[in-house]
Enzyme design. Structure first.
Site, PDB file in Angstrom:
ATOM      1  N   GLY A  46       0.836  -1.189   0.000  1.00 33.32           N
ATOM      2  CA  GLY A  46       0.000   0.000   0.000  1.00 33.32           C
ATOM      3  C   GLY A  46       0.871   1.239   0.000  1.00 33.32           C
ATOM      4  N   GLN A  51       2.840   9.823   1.450  1.00 33.01           N
ATOM      5  CA  GLN A  51       4.121   9.094   1.381  1.00 33.01           C
ATOM      6  C   GLN A  51       4.911   9.425   0.120  1.00 33.01           C
ATOM      7  OE1 GLN A  51       2.249   5.061   2.322  1.00 33.01           O
ATOM      8  NE2 GLN A  51       4.234   4.943   3.338  1.00 33.01           N
ATOM      9  N   CYS A  90       5.978  -0.390   6.994  1.00 32.06           N
ATOM     10  CA  CYS A  90       5.576   0.818   6.265  1.00 32.06           C
ATOM     11  C   CYS A  90       6.752   1.284   5.410  1.00 32.06           C
ATOM     12  CB  CYS A  90       5.182   1.899   7.268  1.00 32.06           C
ATOM     13  SG  CYS A  90       4.644   3.434   6.516  1.00 32.06           S
ATOM     14  N   LEU A  91       6.478   1.676   4.160  1.00 32.54           N
ATOM     15  CA  LEU A  91       7.555   2.136   3.274  1.00 32.54           C
ATOM     16  C   LEU A  91       8.192   3.436   3.773  1.00 32.54           C
ATOM     17  CD1 LEU A  91       6.093   1.388  -0.287  1.00 32.54           C
ATOM     18  CD2 LEU A  91       7.774   0.071   1.017  1.00 32.54           C
ATOM     19  N   HIS A 132      -4.451   0.887   7.513  1.00 34.95           N
ATOM     20  CA  HIS A 132      -3.096   1.454   7.591  1.00 34.95           C
ATOM     21  C   HIS A 132      -2.978   2.672   6.657  1.00 34.95           C
ATOM     22  CE1 HIS A 132       1.462   0.911   7.852  1.00 34.95           C
ATOM     23  NE2 HIS A 132       1.308   1.752   6.845  1.00 34.95           N
ATOM     24  N   GLU A 133      -3.468   2.513   5.422  1.00 38.45           N
ATOM     25  CA  GLU A 133      -3.331   3.602   4.442  1.00 38.45           C
ATOM     26  C   GLU A 133      -4.242   4.776   4.778  1.00 38.45           C
ATOM     27  OE1 GLU A 133      -0.789   3.480   2.594  1.00 38.45           O
ATOM     28  OE2 GLU A 133      -0.414   1.382   3.078  1.00 38.45           O
ATOM     29  N   HIS A 136      -2.675   7.035   7.142  1.00 40.64           N
ATOM     30  CA  HIS A 136      -1.700   7.967   6.551  1.00 40.64           C
ATOM     31  C   HIS A 136      -2.384   9.266   6.100  1.00 40.64           C
ATOM     32  CE1 HIS A 136       2.122   5.933   6.518  1.00 40.64           C
ATOM     33  NE2 HIS A 136       1.654   4.858   5.917  1.00 40.64           N
TER      34      HIS A 136
HETATM   35 NI    NI Z   1       2.586   3.026   5.734  1.00 41.97          NI
END
Ligand code: NI
Length: 172
Positions: A46, A51, A90-91, A132-133, A136
Protein backbone atom coordinates in the site's frame (compact mmCIF):
# COMPACT_ATOMS: atom_id res chain seq x y z
CA UNK A 1 6.47 4.60 -15.71
CA UNK A 2 7.55 6.92 -12.95
CA UNK A 3 8.83 5.89 -9.56
CA UNK A 4 8.35 8.68 -7.01
CA UNK A 5 10.49 9.43 -3.96
CA UNK A 6 9.04 7.91 -0.80
CA UNK A 7 8.82 10.29 2.16
CA UNK A 8 10.53 8.93 5.26
CA UNK A 9 9.12 9.43 8.77
CA UNK A 10 8.83 12.09 10.19
CA UNK A 11 9.19 14.30 7.09
CA UNK A 12 6.27 16.44 5.90
CA UNK A 13 3.56 15.90 4.84
CA UNK A 14 3.43 12.52 6.65
CA UNK A 15 2.11 14.08 9.86
CA UNK A 16 -0.47 16.36 8.20
CA UNK A 17 -4.16 15.68 7.59
CA UNK A 18 -4.52 15.26 3.82
CA UNK A 19 -7.01 17.31 1.78
CA UNK A 20 -10.00 15.79 -0.07
CA UNK A 21 -9.74 15.51 -3.85
CA UNK A 22 -12.47 17.62 -5.47
CA UNK A 23 -12.14 16.40 -9.05
CA UNK A 24 -10.30 13.58 -10.78
CA UNK A 25 -8.11 15.62 -13.11
CA UNK A 26 -5.51 14.13 -15.51
CA UNK A 27 -2.94 15.12 -12.87
CA UNK A 28 -4.66 12.87 -10.30
CA UNK A 29 -4.87 10.00 -12.81
CA UNK A 30 -1.13 10.37 -13.46
CA UNK A 31 -0.46 10.53 -9.71
CA UNK A 32 -2.39 7.26 -9.19
CA UNK A 33 -0.43 5.59 -11.99
CA UNK A 34 2.91 6.79 -10.58
CA UNK A 35 1.88 5.64 -7.10
CA UNK A 36 1.17 2.13 -8.45
CA UNK A 37 4.63 2.13 -10.12
CA UNK A 38 6.27 3.30 -6.88
CA UNK A 39 4.46 0.76 -4.67
CA UNK A 40 5.48 -2.07 -7.01
CA UNK A 41 9.09 -0.85 -7.25
CA UNK A 42 9.41 -0.77 -3.44
CA UNK A 43 7.48 -4.05 -3.07
CA UNK A 44 4.89 -2.48 -0.78
CA UNK A 45 1.27 -3.56 -0.38
CA UNK A 46 0.00 0.00 0.00
CA UNK A 47 1.10 3.59 -0.59
CA UNK A 48 -0.68 6.81 0.40
CA UNK A 49 -0.42 10.30 -1.15
CA UNK A 50 1.46 11.81 1.83
CA UNK A 51 4.12 9.09 1.38
CA UNK A 52 5.01 10.56 -2.01
CA UNK A 53 4.82 14.17 -0.80
CA UNK A 54 1.20 14.78 -1.86
CA UNK A 55 -1.13 15.71 1.03
CA UNK A 56 -4.29 14.51 -0.74
CA UNK A 57 -6.78 11.79 0.21
CA UNK A 58 -5.65 9.05 -2.17
CA UNK A 59 -3.95 5.69 -1.73
CA UNK A 60 -3.15 2.64 -3.82
CA UNK A 61 -2.91 -0.93 -2.60
CA UNK A 62 -2.08 -4.38 -3.82
CA UNK A 63 -3.76 -7.20 -1.93
CA UNK A 64 -1.25 -10.01 -2.51
CA UNK A 65 -3.49 -13.01 -1.80
CA UNK A 66 -5.87 -12.13 -4.61
CA UNK A 67 -3.40 -10.04 -6.64
CA UNK A 68 -5.97 -7.27 -6.52
CA UNK A 69 -4.87 -3.68 -7.15
CA UNK A 70 -7.04 -0.75 -6.14
CA UNK A 71 -6.86 3.03 -5.98
CA UNK A 72 -9.05 4.65 -3.33
CA UNK A 73 -9.82 8.36 -3.43
CA UNK A 74 -11.53 10.16 -0.50
CA UNK A 75 -12.05 6.80 1.26
CA UNK A 76 -14.35 6.52 4.28
CA UNK A 77 -14.85 3.56 6.61
CA UNK A 78 -18.60 3.55 7.28
CA UNK A 79 -18.80 0.37 9.38
CA UNK A 80 -16.24 -1.84 11.08
CA UNK A 81 -16.30 -5.07 13.06
CA UNK A 82 -13.93 -7.37 14.93
CA UNK A 83 -10.46 -6.92 16.31
CA UNK A 84 -7.26 -8.73 15.38
CA UNK A 85 -3.56 -8.04 15.93
CA UNK A 86 -1.17 -8.54 13.02
CA UNK A 87 2.30 -7.46 11.95
CA UNK A 88 2.68 -4.31 9.86
CA UNK A 89 5.51 -2.43 8.25
CA UNK A 90 5.58 0.82 6.27
CA UNK A 91 7.56 2.14 3.27
CA UNK A 92 8.08 5.38 5.23
CA UNK A 93 9.83 3.44 8.05
CA UNK A 94 11.60 0.63 6.18
CA UNK A 95 12.91 -2.18 8.39
CA UNK A 96 10.51 -1.41 11.28
CA UNK A 97 7.72 -3.87 12.07
CA UNK A 98 5.17 -4.01 14.87
CA UNK A 99 2.01 -5.88 15.81
CA UNK A 100 -0.97 -3.58 15.34
CA UNK A 101 -4.59 -4.18 16.39
CA UNK A 102 -7.11 -3.50 13.61
CA UNK A 103 -10.76 -4.18 12.81
CA UNK A 104 -11.19 -7.41 10.83
CA UNK A 105 -14.10 -6.34 8.60
CA UNK A 106 -14.85 -2.95 7.11
CA UNK A 107 -17.41 -1.39 4.87
CA UNK A 108 -15.60 1.17 2.72
CA UNK A 109 -16.85 3.90 0.41
CA UNK A 110 -14.47 5.67 -1.99
CA UNK A 111 -13.96 6.74 -5.58
CA UNK A 112 -11.54 4.94 -7.86
CA UNK A 113 -9.12 6.70 -10.23
CA UNK A 114 -11.86 6.75 -12.91
CA UNK A 115 -14.15 8.66 -10.56
CA UNK A 116 -16.45 5.66 -10.08
CA UNK A 117 -18.08 5.23 -6.68
CA UNK A 118 -17.12 2.08 -4.77
CA UNK A 119 -18.95 0.63 -1.77
CA UNK A 120 -17.63 -2.71 -0.54
CA UNK A 121 -16.80 -4.89 2.46
CA UNK A 122 -13.16 -5.77 3.05
CA UNK A 123 -11.74 -8.35 5.41
CA UNK A 124 -8.43 -9.92 6.40
CA UNK A 125 -5.30 -8.43 4.88
CA UNK A 126 -7.27 -6.11 2.60
CA UNK A 127 -9.04 -4.60 5.62
CA UNK A 128 -5.69 -4.18 7.42
CA UNK A 129 -4.08 -2.44 4.44
CA UNK A 130 -7.03 -0.06 4.05
CA UNK A 131 -6.89 0.93 7.74
CA UNK A 132 -3.10 1.45 7.59
CA UNK A 133 -3.33 3.60 4.44
CA UNK A 134 -6.36 5.57 5.62
CA UNK A 135 -4.38 6.41 8.78
CA UNK A 136 -1.70 7.97 6.55
CA UNK A 137 -4.35 10.37 5.20
CA UNK A 138 -4.94 11.54 8.78
CA UNK A 139 -1.26 11.98 9.68
CA UNK A 140 -1.24 8.75 11.70
CA UNK A 141 1.40 6.03 11.39
CA UNK A 142 1.12 2.40 12.49
CA UNK A 143 3.36 3.04 15.52
CA UNK A 144 0.69 5.45 16.82
CA UNK A 145 -1.55 2.36 17.16
CA UNK A 146 0.71 0.32 19.45
CA UNK A 147 1.38 0.66 23.18
CA UNK A 148 3.59 3.58 24.23
CA UNK A 149 6.63 1.52 25.26
CA UNK A 150 6.65 -0.39 21.97
CA UNK A 151 6.17 2.87 20.06
CA UNK A 152 9.12 4.49 21.87
CA UNK A 153 11.28 1.41 21.31
CA UNK A 154 10.49 1.21 17.58
CA UNK A 155 11.01 4.94 17.06
CA UNK A 156 14.46 4.70 18.69
CA UNK A 157 15.24 1.78 16.37
CA UNK A 158 14.09 3.90 13.43
CA UNK A 159 16.18 6.91 14.57
CA UNK A 160 19.25 4.66 14.67
CA UNK A 161 18.61 3.33 11.15
CA UNK A 162 17.01 6.23 9.30
CA UNK A 163 20.26 7.67 7.87
CA UNK A 164 21.00 4.39 6.16
CA UNK A 165 17.72 4.60 4.23
CA UNK A 166 18.14 8.28 3.37
CA UNK A 167 21.52 7.30 1.90
CA UNK A 168 20.03 4.34 0.00
CA UNK A 169 17.35 6.53 -1.54
CA UNK A 170 19.97 9.08 -2.70
CA UNK A 171 22.13 6.41 -4.31
CA UNK A 172 19.33 5.05 -6.49
NI1 NI B 1 2.59 3.03 5.73
Amino acid sequence: MAVLNVTLYPDEPLLAVAEPIHSITPKIVKLASDMFDTMIEYEGVGLAGPQVGVAKRIFVLCEPEQARQMCLINPVIVESEGRETGEEGCLSLPGIYADVPRATQLRVQALNEKGEAMDFWAEGLLARIIQHELDHLNGVIFLDRVDLLTRQDKLLEWDANRDRYVQTVKEQ
